[in-house]
Design a protein around this motif. Structure first.
Motif, PDB file in Angstrom:
ATOM      1  N   SER A   1       0.862  -1.404  -0.026  1.00 32.90           N
ATOM      2  CA  SER A   1       0.467  -0.738   0.049  1.00 32.90           C
ATOM      3  C   SER A   1       0.702   1.247   0.060  1.00 32.90           C
ATOM      4  CB  SER A   1      -0.566   0.224   1.634  1.00 32.90           C
ATOM      5  OG  SER A   1      -1.827  -0.784   0.805  1.00 32.90           O
TER       6      SER A   1
ATOM      7  N   MET B   1      -6.406   4.935  -6.149  1.00 33.23           N
ATOM      8  CA  MET B   1      -7.479   6.229  -5.236  1.00 33.23           C
ATOM      9  C   MET B   1      -6.955   7.332  -5.998  1.00 33.23           C
ATOM     10  SD  MET B   1      -8.702   4.142  -3.106  1.00 33.23           S
ATOM     11  CE  MET B   1      -9.443   2.472  -2.713  1.00 33.23           C
TER      12      MET B   1
ATOM     13  N   PRO C   1      -9.199   9.263  -1.745  1.00 37.30           N
ATOM     14  CA  PRO C   1     -10.342   8.534  -1.278  1.00 37.30           C
ATOM     15  C   PRO C   1     -11.616   8.665  -0.281  1.00 37.30           C
ATOM     16  CG  PRO C   1      -8.661   6.946  -1.100  1.00 37.30           C
ATOM     17  CD  PRO C   1      -8.178   8.502  -1.472  1.00 37.30           C
TER      18      PRO C   1
ATOM     19  N   LYS D   1      -2.483  -0.964  -3.692  1.00 39.27           N
ATOM     20  CA  LYS D   1      -2.707   0.128  -3.643  1.00 39.27           C
ATOM     21  C   LYS D   1      -2.422   1.720  -3.018  1.00 39.27           C
ATOM     22  CE  LYS D   1      -5.047  -0.591   0.612  1.00 39.27           C
ATOM     23  NZ  LYS D   1      -4.949  -2.500   0.577  1.00 39.27           N
TER      24      LYS D   1
ATOM     25  N   ILE E   1      -2.240   5.700  -3.345  1.00 41.45           N
ATOM     26  CA  ILE E   1      -3.685   6.359  -3.281  1.00 41.45           C
ATOM     27  C   ILE E   1      -2.631   7.948  -3.003  1.00 41.45           C
ATOM     28  CG2 ILE E   1      -4.942   7.086  -0.588  1.00 41.45           C
ATOM     29  CD1 ILE E   1      -5.373   3.721   0.319  1.00 41.45           C
TER      30      ILE E   1
ATOM     31  N   THR F   1      -3.079  11.496  -2.320  1.00 41.12           N
ATOM     32  CA  THR F   1      -3.627  11.716  -1.078  1.00 41.12           C
ATOM     33  C   THR F   1      -3.662  13.230  -0.477  1.00 41.12           C
ATOM     34  OG1 THR F   1      -5.199  11.742   0.446  1.00 41.12           O
ATOM     35  CG2 THR F   1      -3.005  10.312   1.138  1.00 41.12           C
TER      36      THR F   1
END
Lengths: 284, 253
Positions: free
Chosen positions: B34, B163, B166, B189, B191, B193
């Motif tokens: 991740s 993502m 998210p 994953k 992500i 952000t």
């Protein structure tokens, strides 16, 4: 100060009202989720019946009035048995009625030939055709609204697709319906933002309106691009596939045939006239 | 299970209007990892994400997703294995009902109707929104929309989840629920952000991007301690690491 605030409140109230009243078509989906015999009918049956209804109503002679009146039975029966709110449907019809009035408003001026005399007052053909247009408008729009309120817009689109309407056309309709809510939200927010920064003017200046509209168009392009991107990510290849099993049984056949026969009967023979002659003949 | 690997090598991208998006980004993400992709606004995070499923094509450099190099021939296979959740659910949910939306991907992949039905139910169950299946997306709350967006991607059984922001525009509890949900996923994953607290919860590794380049790549807790690095990249420490009594005491000593 307080007047400014009250003005703001009232203009905000006004805008919200426009937003709610004019665009509350989402409520039809809530209605469509109802559970009556009419709701459960196959969308195709309701679609065909509505089309036959609209075509027969439109096909009347331009001065037809009395012959058309029995068609009231269709919306009334469907609204009652489908347990739809009369007021809501009526409001929506009134909302678009200016278009019909605009179409027919010049008829009384153009067509002045007197058709009948009511006592000493002569009524011209223009008035007949004007009222006839309004009546047709009420019938057809009500029928369309009832169709969507009993079926749901998406199911209607699915039915259109099953009947072989070109796919791109149906997909356009679906996208239009999906994004009209996002679009109205966005425009409402823009109008609100602009009016908050122009508290003293009650209406939007033309120049502001132009830039708001332009901005909205650009945002729409952007969004279209993002949606296309999202579609590509999930394997979009130019075809939209929708899974919606449909099943038509004897109920659908009875519903469609029954109504269609009634409409054709009412179209071919002027029932109110016959009824009138019968009664007056009896009275004599 | 080499198909969960993402390998980006010396990626350069310049937008048609001349804006430089990426200036030589390289990293390798292995199976089940991740990774948080952090950086200031305009650092190039979204540009990078759009490369990962071939929406943008790099001016220079290569991307490998699993066994495939990303090119036109493999595009469909890559898009199937990289599930992309966009920042704005209204862009992602374009179909008339939640069911249709989640079924969109599987139907495009050519699954039979029964299979589509099963996959949709499974995906909705995973994110806990089976009850919304007949609802139109525009009537959902932001949190529900986000869950459905994730379900639309899960229904395609991707190996890698990508993502973009998210947790943006979610209330604290929806955000918490989302974090707990993402923790249960076994996918690799990535992500992007600004929510560094979420990044700490979910990602063991962080890549910091600044002006189109990778300026740091390493364990999340080490990078989030490095105030100079965070500051120069337009970031700041995760909230829970600020004003921490323990850290303060250490500093004072």
């Amino acid at each position: 100060m307080s007047s400014v605030i009250s003005q703001r409140c009232s203009s905000d109230f006004f805008m919200n009202n426009i937003g709610k009243d004019a665009f509350d078509i989402g409520y039809m989906d809530t209605l469509a989720a109802g559970d009556s015999l009419l709701h459960r009918l196959d969308p195709r049956a309701k679609l065909i019946t509505t089309l036959v209804f609209i075509v027969t109503v439109i096909s009347f002679d331009k001065y037809a009035l009395s012959a058309m009146t029995p068609f009231f039975i269709y919306p009334i029966v469907l609204i009652s048995f489908g347990r739809l709110p009369y007021r809501y449907i009526l409001k929506k019809v009134l909302l678009v009625s200016p278009f019909a009035i605009l179409v027919g408003i010049f008829n009384p001026l153009m067509d002045r030939e007197i058709l009948i005399h009511l006592g000493s007052i002569g009524i011209s053909g223009g008035w007949f055709s004007f009222i006839s247009i309004i009546l047709r408008f009420i019938f057809t729009v009500t029928a369309a609204l009832i169709l969507i309120s009993l079926t749901g817009f998406n199911a209607v689109c699915a039915a259109l697709m099953k009947f072989g309407l070109p796919r791109p056309f149906v997909v356009q309709l679906l996208f239009f319906y999906r994004y009209i809510f996002v679009l109205t939200d966005e425009s409402e927010r823009m109008v609100r933002a602009s009016s908050f920064r122009a508290p003293n003017s009650k209406i939007i200046a033309f120049s502001t309106f132009v830039s708001l509209a332009g901005n909205l168009l650009l945002r729409t392009f952007d969004r279209a691009e993002r949606i296309y991107r999202a579609m590509c990510c999930r394997g979009f290849d130019g075809h939209i596939r929708i899974m919606r099993p449909m099943k038509a049984g004897y109920q659908e056949i009875i519903f469609t045939l029954g109504w269609a026969l009634l409409f054709i009967l009412l179209r071919c023979s002027n029932v109110p006239l016959k009824l009138g002659t019968l009664i007056t003949g009896y009275l004599r | 299970m080499s198909h969960h690997i993402v390998e980006v090598d010396d990626l350069h991208y310049t937008y048609p209007d001349g804006t430089v998006g990426l200036k030589g980004v390289s990293f390798r993400i292995t199976h089940g990892e991740s990774v948080a992709l952090v950086g200031e606004n305009g650092a190039g995070k979204s540009t990078l994400l759009l490369h990962l499923n071939g929406y943008l094509t790099a001016c220079r450099g290569t991307i490998r997703i699993g066994d495939y190099p990303l090119n036109k021939t493999n595009l469909q296979a890559v898009r199937r294995s990289v599930g992309m959740v966009f920042q704005n659910p209204d862009d992602q949910l374009f179909m008339p009902t939640v069911f249709d939306d989640v079924a969109f991907g599987p139907l495009n992949l050519g699954f039979s109707q029964d299979e589509v039905e099963r996959k949709v139910t499974e995906a909705l169950k995973t994110v806990g929104v089976v009850h919304l299946r007949k609802r139109p997306p525009y009537k959902l709350s932001q949190g529900e929309k986000r869950s459905v967006s994730i379900a639309t991607v899960l229904a395609m059984s991707p190996d890698i989840l990508v993502m973009d922001e998210p947790t943006s525009s979610l209330d604290p509890q929806s955000r918490r629920r989302l974090i707990e949900l993402l923790k249960t996923f076994r996918h690799s994953k990535i992500i992007a952000t600004h929510d560094l607290d979420m990044a700490m919860d979910l990602c063991e590794r962080t890549i910091v991007i600044h002006q189109g380049k990778v300026v740091a790549d390493g364990a999340a807790h080490t990078i989030f301690q490095d105030e100079n690095l965070l500051c120069s990249s337009g970031l700041e420490k995760p909230l829970r690491m600020q004003n921490c009594p323990v850290c303060k005491a250490v500093k004072r000593a």
